[in-house]
Motif scaffolding. Sequence first.
Motif, short mmCIF file in Angstrom:
data_model
loop_
_atom_site.label_atom_id
_atom_site.label_comp_id
_atom_site.label_asym_id
_atom_site.label_seq_id
_atom_site.Cartn_x
_atom_site.Cartn_y
_atom_site.Cartn_z
N VAL A 118 0.86 -1.18 0.00
CA VAL A 118 0.00 0.00 0.00
C VAL A 118 0.90 1.23 0.00
O VAL A 118 1.92 1.27 0.68
CB VAL A 118 -0.93 0.00 1.23
N SER A 119 0.53 2.25 -0.74
CA SER A 119 1.37 3.45 -0.83
C SER A 119 1.23 4.31 0.43
O SER A 119 0.20 4.30 1.11
CB SER A 119 1.00 4.28 -2.06
N SER A 120 2.26 5.07 0.72
CA SER A 120 2.23 5.99 1.86
C SER A 120 1.16 7.06 1.65
O SER A 120 0.59 7.57 2.61
CB SER A 120 3.59 6.65 2.05
N LEU A 121 0.89 7.40 0.40
CA LEU A 121 -0.12 8.40 0.10
C LEU A 121 -1.52 7.91 0.49
O LEU A 121 -2.34 8.68 1.01
CB LEU A 121 -0.09 8.74 -1.40
N THR A 122 -1.77 6.62 0.30
CA THR A 122 -3.06 6.05 0.68
C THR A 122 -3.26 6.10 2.19
O THR A 122 -4.33 6.49 2.68
CB THR A 122 -3.17 4.60 0.19
N VAL A 123 -2.22 5.73 2.94
CA VAL A 123 -2.29 5.78 4.40
C VAL A 123 -2.48 7.22 4.86
O VAL A 123 -3.26 7.51 5.78
CB VAL A 123 -1.02 5.17 5.02
N SER A 124 -1.77 8.15 4.22
CA SER A 124 -1.89 9.56 4.57
C SER A 124 -3.31 10.06 4.36
O SER A 124 -3.86 10.79 5.19
CB SER A 124 -0.91 10.38 3.73
N ILE A 159 0.86 13.03 -5.42
CA ILE A 159 -0.43 12.90 -6.12
C ILE A 159 -0.21 12.94 -7.63
O ILE A 159 -0.81 12.15 -8.38
CB ILE A 159 -1.39 14.01 -5.67
N LYS A 160 0.65 13.85 -8.07
CA LYS A 160 0.96 13.95 -9.51
C LYS A 160 1.59 12.67 -10.02
O LYS A 160 1.23 12.15 -11.10
CB LYS A 160 1.89 15.14 -9.75
N ARG A 161 2.53 12.12 -9.25
CA ARG A 161 3.21 10.89 -9.66
C ARG A 161 2.22 9.73 -9.71
O ARG A 161 2.27 8.90 -10.63
CB ARG A 161 4.34 10.58 -8.70
N GLU A 162 1.32 9.68 -8.73
CA GLU A 162 0.32 8.61 -8.70
C GLU A 162 -0.57 8.70 -9.95
O GLU A 162 -0.88 7.67 -10.59
CB GLU A 162 -0.53 8.72 -7.45
N LYS A 163 -0.99 9.91 -10.30
CA LYS A 163 -1.84 10.10 -11.48
C LYS A 163 -1.11 9.67 -12.75
O LYS A 163 -1.68 8.99 -13.62
CB LYS A 163 -2.24 11.57 -11.57
#
Length: 415
Positions: free
Chosen positions: A67-73, A388-392
């Motif tokens: 799971v990505s750190s962005l999701t946990v955040s 967020i940009k990288r995820e997109k």
Amino acid sequence: MAASVWKRCVTAAVKVKCLSPSLSARRWMLSAAYTDTNVWEAKEKDPQNLALLATAMDRTYDRNLPVSSLTVSRFVDNISSREEVDQAEYYLYKFRHSPNCWYLRDWTVHSWIRQCLKYGAREKALHTVKNKVQYGIFPDDFTFNLLIDSYIKDGDFKSACSVVEEVMLQEAFDRPSTQILSLYALGSYQTTKPQITVSEERALGASLLICGLQQDNTVGLSAQLLGNALLGKVEMLEGIHAVFRGMPLFWGRGYLGRALAVMERVATASADVKLSKDTLDYVNDLLQELSSTSDSDSSGAESAGEEEKKEDAKDEDDQAEQAKLSQYVSRFKELSSQLESQGKVDSASFQALVAALAQQNLAAAENLDLEQYLSRLQAWGAENRQLIKREKEMREKAEQEKQERLAAKAAVQQA
């Protein structure tokens, strides 16, 4: 927007301070501007459905994928109830035990502590900080300050000291604000004369010593004296290995000797530094207690089993250090008389000295912290936007590759 909110908060705090004489009497607590949540909540929002996030994380873990750190955040940032705090704790634990564990973001840790304070789950914050290895919660100094201050304001000095112990273990006493809050919590807890275990005395002593080393004044020297004495007590009772194991302490015997060295330093100092009388009284009582224990042991009061167990925990050097106790007691009396004759014993209590230090220095320390916090928020925001940009981009790339594979498959089937 965050900058304007912060300025309004600081202005409001200054006005309150001018109008309310009671605030200055309690200046050891952080100001309203420092603890205000408006600056944090004014940051860019990324609204999410927690149920969908939880389902997505569960599905990802079931497939043994990270799971990505962005999701946990996102999950932590969108907490809106006490029950969701419990859910977030579970996913923080899961993330810590996943391949991505090293990438938990600093702002996620800060957000977690703020959410716990906001939704009445402060015990969860303390639990995760105390069990940092299992949850990956390593707060920064500003976040530590918020947690310590919340306990101080409620008069829960034992829990405040538990947080200070974590600051000590992380050796994070860099900021004057953290030093002042920590010393206030430690001093307040000490004045309650708690019945504590040897391991708790070790933690208290180490916290006082390491924090006191950051203050080269009467408060800092008194804290160093008390910290060394408490660690010396543990050394005398349990041996040196019981002192430094798991602690960021000097690996060497003679902590009672170091306590006396602090007294000698004050006695020979040309600067206007003193030691608080209640600290000297406490060390005197501690030495008398150790002497009584030593006499009791030598008279055979302990059972053979207990005596053998203690001897196994100590080596010859520990026993040699223990034999110096009478010399330490004698030297302490000499130095106490010398300090008294030189007028270097402050009649004010340690706690009163810390409160006075807060009156003088905490406001300036807060202003510096708030400026750096605002800068940190901007850096966090920029990093979050980049993630967020990288995820997109990665999702678009994955979708493009999927469409190419489908097109290729269709072409093969037509052929």
